[in-house]
Design a protein around this motif. Structure first.
Motif, PDB file in Angstrom:
ATOM      1  N   GLU A 213       0.827  -1.208   0.000  1.00 44.01           N
ATOM      2  CA  GLU A 213       0.000   0.000   0.000  1.00 44.01           C
ATOM      3  C   GLU A 213       0.864   1.261   0.000  1.00 44.01           C
ATOM      4  O   GLU A 213       0.570   2.227  -0.704  1.00 44.01           O
ATOM      5  CB  GLU A 213      -0.949   0.010   1.204  1.00 44.01           C
TER       6      GLU A 213
ATOM      7  N   ARG B  60       0.998   4.328  -2.814  1.00 39.39           N
ATOM      8  CA  ARG B  60       0.854   5.764  -2.521  1.00 39.39           C
ATOM      9  C   ARG B  60       2.070   6.558  -2.987  1.00 39.39           C
ATOM     10  O   ARG B  60       1.949   7.717  -3.397  1.00 39.39           O
ATOM     11  CB  ARG B  60       0.611   5.970  -1.021  1.00 39.39           C
TER      12      ARG B  60
ATOM     13  N   SER C 240      -6.596   8.816   1.103  1.00 35.36           N
ATOM     14  CA  SER C 240      -6.205   7.825   0.105  1.00 35.36           C
ATOM     15  C   SER C 240      -6.804   6.466   0.446  1.00 35.36           C
ATOM     16  O   SER C 240      -6.803   6.043   1.606  1.00 35.36           O
ATOM     17  CB  SER C 240      -4.681   7.722   0.051  1.00 35.36           C
ATOM     18  N   HIS C 241      -7.326   5.782  -0.606  1.00 36.68           N
ATOM     19  CA  HIS C 241      -7.868   4.423  -0.447  1.00 36.68           C
ATOM     20  C   HIS C 241      -7.269   3.554  -1.548  1.00 36.68           C
ATOM     21  O   HIS C 241      -7.533   3.771  -2.730  1.00 36.68           O
ATOM     22  CB  HIS C 241      -9.398   4.430  -0.532  1.00 36.68           C
ATOM     23  N   VAL C 242      -6.456   2.580  -1.156  1.00 33.76           N
ATOM     24  CA  VAL C 242      -5.678   1.772  -2.089  1.00 33.76           C
ATOM     25  C   VAL C 242      -6.316   0.398  -2.280  1.00 33.76           C
ATOM     26  O   VAL C 242      -6.784  -0.222  -1.317  1.00 33.76           O
ATOM     27  CB  VAL C 242      -4.225   1.618  -1.584  1.00 33.76           C
ATOM     28  N   THR C 243      -6.336  -0.071  -3.533  1.00 34.69           N
ATOM     29  CA  THR C 243      -6.731  -1.444  -3.868  1.00 34.69           C
ATOM     30  C   THR C 243      -5.613  -2.056  -4.694  1.00 34.69           C
ATOM     31  O   THR C 243      -5.049  -1.397  -5.573  1.00 34.69           O
ATOM     32  CB  THR C 243      -8.036  -1.459  -4.682  1.00 34.69           C
ATOM     33  N   ILE C 244      -5.283  -3.327  -4.417  1.00 35.45           N
ATOM     34  CA  ILE C 244      -4.161  -3.993  -5.086  1.00 35.45           C
ATOM     35  C   ILE C 244      -4.641  -5.289  -5.719  1.00 35.45           C
ATOM     36  O   ILE C 244      -5.346  -6.087  -5.095  1.00 35.45           O
ATOM     37  CB  ILE C 244      -3.014  -4.279  -4.085  1.00 35.45           C
ATOM     38  N   GLY C 245      -4.280  -5.502  -6.989  1.00 37.71           N
ATOM     39  CA  GLY C 245      -4.575  -6.743  -7.692  1.00 37.71           C
ATOM     40  C   GLY C 245      -3.304  -7.328  -8.278  1.00 37.71           C
ATOM     41  O   GLY C 245      -2.193  -6.951  -7.889  1.00 37.71           O
TER      42      GLY C 245
ATOM     43  N   TRP D  24      -1.771  -4.858 -11.057  1.00 33.54           N
ATOM     44  CA  TRP D  24      -2.478  -3.581 -11.138  1.00 33.54           C
ATOM     45  C   TRP D  24      -2.765  -3.113  -9.722  1.00 33.54           C
ATOM     46  O   TRP D  24      -2.767  -3.885  -8.767  1.00 33.54           O
ATOM     47  CB  TRP D  24      -3.781  -3.690 -11.948  1.00 33.54           C
ATOM     48  N   CYS D  25      -2.993  -1.816  -9.584  1.00 32.44           N
ATOM     49  CA  CYS D  25      -3.374  -1.252  -8.292  1.00 32.44           C
ATOM     50  C   CYS D  25      -4.089   0.058  -8.551  1.00 32.44           C
ATOM     51  O   CYS D  25      -3.979   0.639  -9.634  1.00 32.44           O
ATOM     52  CB  CYS D  25      -2.146  -1.035  -7.392  1.00 32.44           C
ATOM     53  N   SER D  26      -4.843   0.523  -7.582  1.00 35.63           N
ATOM     54  CA  SER D  26      -5.533   1.808  -7.726  1.00 35.63           C
ATOM     55  C   SER D  26      -5.419   2.585  -6.428  1.00 35.63           C
ATOM     56  O   SER D  26      -5.297   2.009  -5.335  1.00 35.63           O
ATOM     57  CB  SER D  26      -7.006   1.605  -8.098  1.00 35.63           C
ATOM     58  N   ASP D  27      -5.453   3.902  -6.556  1.00 35.57           N
ATOM     59  CA  ASP D  27      -5.397   4.813  -5.413  1.00 35.57           C
ATOM     60  C   ASP D  27      -6.442   5.895  -5.679  1.00 35.57           C
ATOM     61  O   ASP D  27      -6.337   6.632  -6.657  1.00 35.57           O
ATOM     62  CB  ASP D  27      -3.991   5.417  -5.304  1.00 35.57           C
TER      63      ASP D  27
END
Length: 265
Positions: A178, A182, A244-249, A252-255
């Motif tokens: 995470e 960021r 901030s809210h993080v997602t991880i695959g 790939w990842c998103s913030d």
């Protein structure tokens, strides 16, 4: 809603969607969708599940010709192909044909292993798993598929085709944390500090899309993204993430969250 046509006396009933936004203090229509009620649409001859599955054979037989034009001709005029071995969506005849120029060199032939069919009015879909045998190499590739079909001039054509390698066949990269996700913002923020639009645009992937803060135009390639930052960088912006809210695959990842800019200019 229902319309009465004063010129003819006809009545037409339809489904509608209105999305409204405020523009200069006035509520305006941002999105309006109107479609005739299903019972008002003349339905074509119904198709059976076995007939839907046989549509795959028409496409597979086109592969066997090794002629990219014949394969591309299986797609509807509005057809979209999200192919297995290309990152580029193919949205017209020429780009679909272009994909198959190289793919057909492998002499692929497919077989459906698992199929789930849905049938509607003048449309149908077949989703599942297929496996390709590459005649040029002997390799076998298993993938997930979606075919959406529509009738075009009386012929069933592919309106949407999505093909993706099975997850267990994809080599996963090193996991990201995470905090590392960021920190990717800092790379972009540091590029802003250079005041060089090319360096900022270089932070975006080849298929990157930017929906910017101070422009109504989606930016979908390097040049349009660079163009946006030509003016934005004149403000000498520097950003700070407040929430901030993080997602991880897998790879790939998103913030997502809230940031604040200080305009140095």
């Amino acid at each position: 809603y229902e319309f009465t046509m004063g010129a003819t006396g006809d009545k037409v009933k339809a489904r509608y969607t209105y999305n409204y936004v405020k523009e200069d203090g006035i509520w305006k229509i941002q999105h309006h969708h109107s479609s005739v009620m299903p019972e008002g649409i003349a339905a074509g001859e119904p198709i059976t599940e076995s007939e839907v599955r046989s549509l795959f054979s028409l496409w597979n037989n086109a592969l066997a010709t090794e002629d990219p034009k014949q394969v591309a001709d299986r797609y509807a005029q509005s057809g979209v192909l999200l192919p297995t071995v290309s990152d580029t969506p193919r949205t017209d005849f020429s780009s679909i044909e272009d994909y198959f120029v190289n793919f057909l060199k492998l002499k692929p032939q497919g077989e459906i292993l698992d199929s789930h069919v849905t049938i509607g009015t003048d449309w149908c879909s077949d989703v599942g798993i297929y496996e390709f045998t590459m005649g040029a190499t002997g390799d076998k590739v298993k993938a997930r598929y979606t075919y959406n079909y529509v009738k075009e001039d009386g012929i069933w054509k592919i309106q949407h085709h999505h093909s993706s390698v099975m997850p267990e066949g994809i080599a996963a990269g090193e996991p990201i944390t995470e905090s590392e996700v960021r920190s990717l913002f800092s790379l972009w923020n540091n590029a802003l500090a250079t005041e060089d639009p090319k360096q900022v645009a270089d932070r975006y992937a080849q298929s990157g899309v930017l929906l910017p803060t101070v422009s109504d135009t989606p930016r979908t390639d390097f040049s349009s993204i660079e163009d946006y930052f030509v003016n934005f960088l004149k403000l000498k912006p520097q950003g700070e993430i407040l929430d901030s809210h993080v997602t991880i695959g897998t790879d790939w990842c998103s913030d997502v969250g809230i940031y604040e800019f200080t305009m140095g200019a």
